[in-house]
Design an enzyme around this catalytic site. Structure first.
Site, PDB file in Angstrom:
ATOM      1  N   GLY A 257       0.869  -1.219  -0.132  1.00 38.46           N
ATOM      2  CA  GLY A 257      -0.018   0.078   0.052  1.00 38.46           C
ATOM      3  C   GLY A 257       0.839   1.271  -0.078  1.00 38.46           C
ATOM      4  CG  ASP A 258       3.531   2.207   3.085  1.00 32.14           C
ATOM      5  OD1 ASP A 258       2.747   2.984   3.561  1.00 32.14           O
ATOM      6  OD2 ASP A 258       3.545   1.065   3.590  1.00 32.14           O
TER       7      ASP A 258
END
Length: 467
Positions: A257-258
């Site tokens: 997600g980062d």
């Protein structure tokens, strides 16, 4: 280019790795024989490191850190790659420790309950947000994004520069006007169900865009890609492209997600629209997971902040060590590919070679001749482009996962440490012409020669340019 700023909650991630071949006599739980411990910035810290790796230098992070051992270690890890603008933390810095046996998670231990203190923002933090070319909010529910003064700054920033917001279930709502909000499917469904009672990623994306009053919302759906709710009220499904198929085993999705959020903000800064930015982010996150995920950025805990002496690794603006990447790929049973050369004046032939090489495995490391090494091979007029810039250009290619610079005429010494499963060179070589082939085969790897693109070579380009 104005600096990119990450705002959010940094924490320290630790992986304790080992093997498990027996059960504990006191309880039916595995006994993990510890083989090593790796550390890396987590949360907003991981996002900042990833942004520094794949964007131009000058990334800043605004985060709250405690004056404790974990906070000091985390600050030192971050400071190698980004400018750290510290806010006060109330309580101990958060640390998350994963226990892994043979690459599989066994348990996670969380410590530290620190939260950002509700104190006036330092002037340098205010200036950093005002001067930002874009802002990525990486909210892990520890109070930085909920700070009233910070929210006022972020709302103002959203009116003039891209603001990408990666939310957290326990965090603050994105400020109205945010360019792109990027919840994962589980987060989006939970929040959207409470807001409008809807189900499904597309419905959730639409509901959250309205609820948060953001311009666009992209719900990430793992290996299926993402669903984007656009400004005109429609939704768009963005699948993982075929050339980013995840082929490794026991894939570690930590940090995906980062990577999605950092790739999206970088694309928006470069002028991409929301749909193109999300497509770029989907592909980047998929490649990130295939190359080992966040564990590829880890350093051995006994290195005291150093990685492999610092001389042999090269990833511009990044603490990612190519040897750490190689070790990570091996730990999860993946296939490491390496290739090498001068790559002076990057051209279409180089790009074709690198794309072909990357398709042969789960991660690609480029062994790059240093400036002095190129001069010995090509003459006093070369290289045209310095090693730092050549490495930076290579690192920007989606097919390249790491770049390591070597001083010798042959990469044999580097290959002794990388131990790739596949060593790729252009078809204008033969196996007998490669002094490094013996090293590769001795470690169980294979040499693959791929066809070259007719008409492309740096020497020819320079001759046609009159040099």
């Amino acid at each position: 280019m104005r600096p990119l700023v990450v705002v959010g909650d940094a924490l320290l991630d630790t992986d304790v790795e080992g093997g498990a071949t027996r059960l504990c006599p006191e309880a039916p739980v595995p006994v993990v024989d510890v083989e090593g411990e790796w550390v890396r910035p987590g949360g907003a810290g991981l996002a900042a490191i990833l942004l520094a790796t794949h964007a131009t230098p000058g990334v800043r992070i605004v985060t709250a850190l405690g004056d404790d051992g974990t906070g000091r270690r985390l600050a030192a890890l971050l400071a190698d790659d980004v400018e750290v603008l510290r806010l006060p933390l109330r309580g101990e810095t958060v640390r998350k420790t994963r226990i892994r046996a043979s690459g599989q998670p066994v348990a996670r231990l969380d410590s530290g309950e620190g939260r950002a203190a509700d104190a006036p923002l330092p002037d340098r933090v205010v200036r950093a947000i005002h001067d930002a070319g874009a802002v990525l909010v990486s909210d892990y529910g520890r109070g930085v994004a909920a700070h009233p003064g910070m929210r006022r700054l972020l709302a103002e920033a959203a009116s003039r520069v891209p603001v990408v917001w990666d939310p957290h279930p326990r965090g603050a709502a994105p400020v109205p006007g945010s360019t792109l909000v990027t919840p994962n499917e589980r987060e989006a469904l939970a929040i959207a169900a409470a807001v409008e009672g809807c189900s499904g990623a597309a419905d959730a994306a639409m509901a959250l865009r309205r609820h948060w009053r953001c311009r666009t919302a992209a719900v990430t759906v793992g290996a299926r890609g993402a669903v984007l709710a656009t400004e005109d009220g429609t939704t768009l499904t963005v699948p993982v492209p075929d050339n980013a198929t995840l082929t490794g085993q026991r894939l570690d999705t930590c940090g995906a997600g980062d990577r999605f959020a950092t790739a999206a903000v970088t694309a928006l800064v470069e002028g991409a629209g929301a749909a193109d930015a999300v497509a770029t982010a989907v592909e980047s996150a998929s490649r990130f997971v295939a190359a080992g995920g966040a564990s590829a950025l880890s350093r051995r805990a006994d290195d005291h902040g150093a990685t492999d002496g610092g001389q042999e690794r090269f990833s511009p603006g990044s603490s990612v060590g190519c040897f750490d990447l190689a070790e990570s790929v091996r730990r999860r049973g993946g296939r490491l590919v390496a290739t090498g050369g001068c790559f002076d004046l990057l051209h279409a032939g180089h790009v074709s070679l690198l794309r072909h090489a990357r398709s042969l495995g789960d991660a690609l490391v480029v062994c790059l001749n240093s400036d002095e090494s190129v001069r010995r091979l090509k003459g006093p007029g070369r290289p045209v482009v310095t090693a730092a810039d050549r490495a930076r250009l290579l690192s920007e290619l989606s097919s390249v996962d790491g770049v390591v610079v070597f001083e010798e005429s042959s990469p044999s010494t580097v290959l002794e440490r990388l131990r790739p499963d596949v060593w790729v060179k252009g078809g204008d070589y033969t196996g007998s012409e490669l002094p490094e082939a013996e090293v590769v085969r001795r470690h169980g790897g294979e040499v693959v020669l791929v066809p070259t693109v007719e008409g492309y070579s740096t020497t020819r380009l320079l001759q046609e340019a009159g040099r």
